[in-house]
Write an enzyme that holds these catalytic residues in place. Structure first.
Site, PDB file in Angstrom:
ATOM      1  CE1 TYR A 297      -8.860  11.226 -14.399  1.00 41.84           C
ATOM      2  CE2 TYR A 297      -7.946  13.117 -15.401  1.00 41.84           C
ATOM      3  CZ  TYR A 297      -7.959  11.770 -15.365  1.00 41.84           C
ATOM      4  OH  TYR A 297      -7.747  10.588 -16.382  1.00 41.84           O
TER       5      TYR A 297
ATOM      6  CG  ASP B 208      -1.960   1.335   1.273  1.00 39.13           C
ATOM      7  OD1 ASP B 208      -2.165   2.533   0.270  1.00 39.13           O
ATOM      8  OD2 ASP B 208      -3.090   1.130   1.829  1.00 39.13           O
TER       9      ASP B 208
ATOM     10  CE  LYS C 253      -4.799  10.350 -13.470  1.00 42.95           C
ATOM     11  NZ  LYS C 253      -4.560   9.064 -13.458  1.00 42.95           N
TER      12      LYS C 253
END
Length: 305
Positions: A174, A77, A178
């Site tokens: 988002y 993780d 990115k």
């Protein structure tokens, strides 16, 4: 394969987030080029991640082995620093301190992305969780892995993103995630340059991932049928295309010339000559210019440091 056909023989790679999609494609193609690949993620044969998808790091490892590489799956993780530290310590111990390629491909943000609402109408906790999952994981992984490269004064860091321009990506968190990943490449490149280590960001075009195939109701065998739902799907590319782009970068002795840049499969295939799994050379930027630019505007120029 011969050594000539496996230009990355002897190379040690870590693909963080190699369970599925682009990360899996990169891991497999690095293996096909001869690398020993540590492939990590939260979805394993023993336990699925919260995404609850069937793909596992062990399946990726099997594909790496079938492609001619050496695979070492390690459930990790990457949001937990202690697990990443243990992973890098293991690589250092098993590979005599060597790590040649680090690929930061951790994502898992699809169920956290709200494509319908502006920032002021989104759930804040969900958006911040996306940033932690998609950006902080990359920072944590680089923090512990980079000392191996700095010590040897060589290596390549690859930050996997979506888009290589400043164009808005359609959803606030988002887009922030990115875009931030590109800045991670730029910042790492600046700090790593004196140590002979390169860092780049890379994007695929319309990626035909497992989830995307599922969403279109097709398999890789009949994927072209998906174009009936969206004609742009006919110009999509497999994760192998992205993987071959990364393998080409990893095998390029002049890769430092690209450090700090945001790259794309559609630019790199022209330089390195690689093809997709079916022998084609998809070019998403060309398709955008032909079919989408009039409605959505130009894709934009690649970001450079």
């Amino acid at each position: 394969m011969t050594d000539h056909e496996q230009p990355l023989a002897g190379t040690i790679a870590l693909v963080a987030g190699g369970t599925r999609g682009g990360g899996r494609g990169i891991a497999v193609e690095l293996g096909a080029a001869g690398a020993t690949v540590y492939v990590t993620g939260r979805s394993s044969a023993a336990e699925r991640s919260e995404l609850d998808r069937p793909e596992t790091i062990e399946e990726t490892a099997e594909q790496i082995t079938a492609a001619g590489g050496t695979a070492i799956p390690v459930r990790t993780d990457h949001s937990r620093p202690q697990e990443v530290r243990a992973l890098v310590d293991r690589i250092a111990a098993e590979q005599h301190g060597r790590l040649d390629v680090l690929v930061n491909s951790v994502w898992g943000g699809d169920p956290l992305t709200d494509w319908e609402h502006p920032l002021w109408e989104q759930d804040l906790d969900t958006g911040l969780r996306l940033l932690r999952q998609a950006v902080e994981t990359h920072v944590i992984t680089s923090r512990f892995a980079l000392p191996l490269m700095v010590a040897r004064k060589s290596g390549l860091v690859v930050e996997v993103t979506d888009g290589n321009t400043a164009r808005y990506r359609g959803s606030f968190f988002y887009d922030l995630a990115k875009s931030a990943v590109i800045r991670l490449a730029v910042a790492q490149a600046a700090e790593l340059r004196p140590h002979g280590v390169a860092a780049v960001a890379i994007t695929p075009g319309f990626l035909r991932s497992e989830a995307m195939l599922e969403g279109f109701g097709v398999s890789e065998d009949n994927w072209r049928d998906g174009a009936a739902k969206d004609p742009h799907f006919a110009h999509s590319e497999t994760p192998a295309y992205l993987g071959r782009a990364v393998a080409a970068l990893a095998g390029d002795p002049a890769v430092m010339e690209k450090t700090g840049r945001a790259l794309a499969t559609w630019g790199l295939y022209r330089e390195y000559g690689f093809t997709d799994a079916d022998g084609t050379q998809p070019d998403w930027s060309a398709h955008w210019a032909d079919a989408l630019e009039e409605e959505y505007g130009p894709l934009g120029e690649p970001l450079r440091p």
